[in-house]
Enzyme design. Structure first.
Site, PDB file in Angstrom:
ATOM      1  N   CYS A  64       2.787  -5.268  10.354  1.00 53.99           N
ATOM      2  CA  CYS A  64       2.602  -4.360   9.215  1.00 53.99           C
ATOM      3  C   CYS A  64       3.993  -4.022   8.713  1.00 53.99           C
ATOM      4  CB  CYS A  64       1.868  -3.102   9.684  1.00 53.99           C
ATOM      5  SG  CYS A  64       1.876  -1.762   8.478  1.00 53.99           S
TER       6      CYS A  64
ATOM      7  N   CYS B 201       2.840  -6.741   2.094  1.00 55.39           N
ATOM      8  CA  CYS B 201       1.836  -6.024   2.871  1.00 55.39           C
ATOM      9  C   CYS B 201       0.981  -7.052   3.609  1.00 55.39           C
ATOM     10  CB  CYS B 201       0.971  -5.214   1.902  1.00 55.39           C
ATOM     11  SG  CYS B 201      -0.406  -4.348   2.657  1.00 55.39           S
TER      12      CYS B 201
ATOM     13  N   TYR C  97      -4.264   0.912   3.336  1.00 53.39           N
ATOM     14  CA  TYR C  97      -5.229  -0.128   2.970  1.00 53.39           C
ATOM     15  C   TYR C  97      -5.989  -0.601   4.222  1.00 53.39           C
ATOM     16  CZ  TYR C  97      -3.121  -1.208  -1.704  1.00 53.39           C
ATOM     17  OH  TYR C  97      -2.670  -1.186  -3.005  1.00 53.39           O
ATOM     18  N   GLY C  98      -5.365  -0.383   5.378  1.00 58.26           N
ATOM     19  CA  GLY C  98      -5.836  -1.003   6.625  1.00 58.26           C
ATOM     20  C   GLY C  98      -7.288  -0.752   6.978  1.00 58.26           C
TER      21      GLY C  98
ATOM     22  N   SER D 133       0.833  -1.202   0.000  1.00 58.75           N
ATOM     23  CA  SER D 133       0.000   0.000   0.000  1.00 58.75           C
ATOM     24  C   SER D 133       0.869   1.255   0.000  1.00 58.75           C
ATOM     25  CB  SER D 133      -0.870   0.011   1.251  1.00 58.75           C
ATOM     26  OG  SER D 133      -0.034   0.060   2.397  1.00 58.75           O
TER      27      SER D 133
ATOM     28  N   THR E 259      -1.765  -6.501   5.203  1.00 55.41           N
ATOM     29  CA  THR E 259      -3.186  -6.229   4.995  1.00 55.41           C
ATOM     30  C   THR E 259      -3.658  -6.818   3.668  1.00 55.41           C
ATOM     31  OG1 THR E 259      -2.758  -4.158   6.142  1.00 55.41           O
ATOM     32  CG2 THR E 259      -4.901  -4.390   5.106  1.00 55.41           C
TER      33      THR E 259
ATOM     34  N   HIS F 228       5.199  -1.557   7.321  1.00 57.01           N
ATOM     35  CA  HIS F 228       5.686  -0.198   7.569  1.00 57.01           C
ATOM     36  C   HIS F 228       6.409  -0.092   8.931  1.00 57.01           C
ATOM     37  CE1 HIS F 228       3.043   1.026   4.275  1.00 57.01           C
ATOM     38  NE2 HIS F 228       3.433   2.285   4.397  1.00 57.01           N
TER      39      HIS F 228
END
Ligand code: DGL
Length: 266
Positions: free
Chosen positions: A185, A75, A44-45, A13, A77, A187
């Site tokens: 996640c 990702c 996207y979460g 994302s 998600t 990130h």
């Protein structure tokens, strides 16, 4: 035609999946790669499974047009919501990323683990399927990292806002005696220094980057599509559909000679 030289495709994302991409290119330095940072649609979460599937399909179609030999869904998600669809639709190897609660459950001594992930991941059927048997013996404390992805996308890793959110999310887990924290996640590995400050030195931080890199190597070998040209210097292309500043900052440790970052709407 797919060959050993064809690139490995990644999508996320946004810019966070580069935490996985870095592990893969470290383990497999001869592989060409293409990474899609769908930052325009981040996060996207909070989206529905249907929306996440539509975006994941769009990203995969882009990568297949670029002749990718394997796709890494970088990702959590997108993996937890769309990987079954992707695997049923496309006939190339697709590797996904899920919160590493199973490895955490094997090392916890307090029988108490924390998971920081997006709402979309924690609410997914796939996450629940993995978590369910673990919950019999182990307490899993789940927290939505709401707001963290947009801050990382905006390059605000060291902001007060980021620290305040992390304290809010992680403080209760620490107070409740977790000894392992799963970063669910892609990130979040970019926040490890800030997370350490809050949770202290003793809680183990677990993310999936290294495991995904090893799995990628195994799958490439199995399908006989590993790039074995020792002399070959890999080329990497990263497409981003917003401004690239925050991304460039995350990649400052990567030599720029063979890396092209392309701002392009997709
Ligand atoms: N990197 C994505 C993940 O691993 C972030 C999800 C989001 O955009 O909310 O879940």
């Amino acid at each position: 035609m797919i060959s050993n030289n064809s690139p490995i495709g990644f999508f996320d994302s946004g810019i966070g999946g580069t935490s996985i991409w870095k592990e893969v290119i470290k383990l497999l330095p001869h592989e060409n790669t293409i990474y899609l940072s769908d930052s325009k649609n981040a996060p996207y979460g909070g989206k529905s499974a249907k929306e996440i599937i539509t975006l994941s399909k769009k990203n995969t179609d882009f990568l297949l047009k670029e002749n990718c030999k394997l796709i890494i869904v970088a990702c959590n998600t997108a993996t937890t919501n769309a990987i079954s669809f992707l695997r049923a639709t496309y006939h190339i190897p697709i590797i996904g990323i899920e919160p590493a609660i199973k490895p955490a459950s094997l090392i916890t001594k307090t029988n108490n683990i924390g998971v920081l992930a997006t709402k979309g991941t924690l609410n997914s059927a796939l996450f629940e399927k993995t978590a369910h048997p673990i919950r019999k013996n182990i307490r899993i404390q789940e927290t939505h990292g709401e707001g963290l992805v947009p801050l990382i996308e905006a390059g605000k890793l060291n902001s007060e806002e980021t620290s305040a959110l992390l304290s809010l999310y992680l403080g209760p887990m620490v107070a409740n005696n977790i000894d392992s924290l799963v970063l669910g996640c892609t990130h979040y590995p970019y926040l490890i220094p800030q997370i350490r400050e809050i949770i202290g030195p003793d809680i183990k931080i677990i993310d999936s980057g290294e495991a995904v890199a090893k799995q990628t190597k195994a799958i490439l070998l199995k399908h006989q599509i590993l790039n074995i040209e020792e002399k070959h210097t890999a080329n990497h292309r990263i497409y981003i559909n917003t401004k690239k500043n925050a991304l460039t900052a995350l990649l400052k440790d990567i030599p720029s000679r063979h890396l092209k970052i392309i701002e392009q709407n997709f």
